[in-house]
Design a protein around this motif. Sequence first.
Motif, PDB file in Angstrom:
ATOM      1  N   LYS A 121     -52.319  12.334   1.432  1.00  0.00           N
ATOM      2  CA  LYS A 121     -52.512  11.236   2.466  1.00  0.00           C
ATOM      3  C   LYS A 121     -52.749  11.311   3.815  1.00  0.00           C
ATOM      4  O   LYS A 121     -52.360  10.478   4.610  1.00  0.00           O
ATOM      5  N   GLY A 122     -53.170  12.459   4.187  1.00  0.00           N
ATOM      6  CA  GLY A 122     -53.218  12.793   5.740  1.00  0.00           C
ATOM      7  C   GLY A 122     -52.033  13.660   6.152  1.00  0.00           C
ATOM      8  O   GLY A 122     -52.364  14.079   7.495  1.00  0.00           O
ATOM      9  N   PHE A 123     -51.059  13.797   5.583  1.00  0.00           N
ATOM     10  CA  PHE A 123     -49.814  14.147   6.081  1.00  0.00           C
ATOM     11  C   PHE A 123     -49.933  15.792   6.185  1.00  0.00           C
ATOM     12  O   PHE A 123     -50.350  16.474   5.098  1.00  0.00           O
ATOM     13  N   THR A 124     -50.005  16.565   7.197  1.00  0.00           N
ATOM     14  CA  THR A 124     -50.368  17.792   7.143  1.00  0.00           C
ATOM     15  C   THR A 124     -49.158  18.814   7.420  1.00  0.00           C
ATOM     16  O   THR A 124     -48.836  19.956   7.043  1.00  0.00           O
ATOM     17  N   HIS A 125     -47.981  18.261   8.023  1.00  0.00           N
ATOM     18  CA  HIS A 125     -46.821  19.200   8.438  1.00  0.00           C
ATOM     19  C   HIS A 125     -45.525  18.581   7.640  1.00  0.00           C
ATOM     20  O   HIS A 125     -45.366  17.267   7.666  1.00  0.00           O
ATOM     21  N   CYS A 126     -44.597  19.196   7.205  1.00  0.00           N
ATOM     22  CA  CYS A 126     -43.486  18.843   6.604  1.00  0.00           C
ATOM     23  C   CYS A 126     -42.202  19.814   7.202  1.00  0.00           C
ATOM     24  O   CYS A 126     -42.523  21.047   7.319  1.00  0.00           O
ATOM     25  N   TRP A 127     -41.273  18.992   7.611  1.00  0.00           N
ATOM     26  CA  TRP A 127     -39.976  19.478   8.032  1.00  0.00           C
ATOM     27  C   TRP A 127     -38.797  19.317   7.359  1.00  0.00           C
ATOM     28  O   TRP A 127     -38.718  18.050   6.982  1.00  0.00           O
ATOM     29  N   VAL A 128     -37.931  19.961   7.021  1.00  0.00           N
ATOM     30  CA  VAL A 128     -36.865  19.946   6.459  1.00  0.00           C
ATOM     31  C   VAL A 128     -35.360  20.442   7.263  1.00  0.00           C
ATOM     32  O   VAL A 128     -35.495  21.695   7.458  1.00  0.00           O
ATOM     33  N   VAL A 129     -34.871  19.256   7.655  1.00  0.00           N
ATOM     34  CA  VAL A 129     -33.693  19.769   8.706  1.00  0.00           C
ATOM     35  C   VAL A 129     -32.477  19.469   7.744  1.00  0.00           C
ATOM     36  O   VAL A 129     -32.283  18.499   7.255  1.00  0.00           O
ATOM     37  N   THR A 130     -31.557  20.612   7.810  1.00  0.00           N
ATOM     38  CA  THR A 130     -30.213  20.301   7.023  1.00  0.00           C
ATOM     39  C   THR A 130     -29.222  20.181   7.923  1.00  0.00           C
ATOM     40  O   THR A 130     -28.798  20.771   8.929  1.00  0.00           O
ATOM     41  N   PHE A 131     -28.408  19.320   7.152  1.00  0.00           N
ATOM     42  CA  PHE A 131     -26.978  19.022   7.962  1.00  0.00           C
ATOM     43  C   PHE A 131     -26.059  19.181   6.968  1.00  0.00           C
ATOM     44  O   PHE A 131     -26.030  18.981   5.817  1.00  0.00           O
ATOM     45  N   LYS A 132     -24.710  19.117   7.597  1.00  0.00           N
ATOM     46  CA  LYS A 132     -23.584  19.364   6.619  1.00  0.00           C
ATOM     47  C   LYS A 132     -22.943  17.840   6.473  1.00  0.00           C
ATOM     48  O   LYS A 132     -22.651  17.622   5.437  1.00  0.00           O
ATOM     49  N   THR A 133     -23.226  17.094   7.506  1.00  0.00           N
ATOM     50  CA  THR A 133     -22.687  15.767   7.272  1.00  0.00           C
ATOM     51  C   THR A 133     -23.475  14.673   7.851  1.00  0.00           C
ATOM     52  O   THR A 133     -24.461  14.783   8.456  1.00  0.00           O
ATOM     53  N   GLU A 134     -23.460  13.368   7.327  1.00  0.00           N
ATOM     54  CA  GLU A 134     -24.149  12.304   7.921  1.00  0.00           C
ATOM     55  C   GLU A 134     -23.791  12.135   9.352  1.00  0.00           C
ATOM     56  O   GLU A 134     -24.797  11.534  10.223  1.00  0.00           O
ATOM     57  N   LYS A 135     -22.634  12.077   9.837  1.00  0.00           N
ATOM     58  CA  LYS A 135     -22.024  12.468  11.178  1.00  0.00           C
ATOM     59  C   LYS A 135     -23.293  13.282  11.966  1.00  0.00           C
ATOM     60  O   LYS A 135     -23.766  13.040  13.356  1.00  0.00           O
ATOM     61  N   ASP A 136     -23.312  14.414  11.467  1.00  0.00           N
ATOM     62  CA  ASP A 136     -24.218  15.452  12.085  1.00  0.00           C
ATOM     63  C   ASP A 136     -25.548  15.036  12.298  1.00  0.00           C
ATOM     64  O   ASP A 136     -26.360  15.036  13.368  1.00  0.00           O
ATOM     65  N   ARG A 137     -26.057  14.595  11.116  1.00  0.00           N
ATOM     66  CA  ARG A 137     -27.506  13.966  11.198  1.00  0.00           C
ATOM     67  C   ARG A 137     -27.559  12.784  12.173  1.00  0.00           C
ATOM     68  O   ARG A 137     -28.717  12.813  13.079  1.00  0.00           O
TER      69      ARG A 137
END
Length: 128
Positions: A80-96
């Motif tokens: 649907k036109g989305f070209t880039h995907c990023w997956v950022v990993t965190f240990k906790t929701e507080k970190d996110r």
Amino acid sequence: MKTLTISLLLAFAAILPTTHAADPVKEKSLKHVVSFKFKKEATPEQIKKVEVAFAALKGKISVIAGLDWGTNNSPEGLNKGFTHCWVVTFKTEKDRDAYLVHPEHKAFVDILKPVLDEPFVIDFWTKE
């Protein structure tokens, strides 16, 4: 008797559950998945600037446990036109949450906004 004792110990040891040093214990992690659809007028140079700036966040924001990204190469034609995907990993929701308001993340968003048509974001905890 000594032989019987050793045989029993070896047999018992054979049925015990084993763990191997090479078998990593998989811990749950929080994945922050971000996809971008760029404006039609965005130049390759502007998009490259976004790529470099986003990738650099890993070294600038200590709460990021991991960062992977790539560009779409699916043959299905469902992006649907989305070209880039990023997956950022965190240990906790507080970190996110700390990442989302971090000055370096906000500076990145300032680079992204002029060329961004639409973002897609979803967060999830990994499951086994």
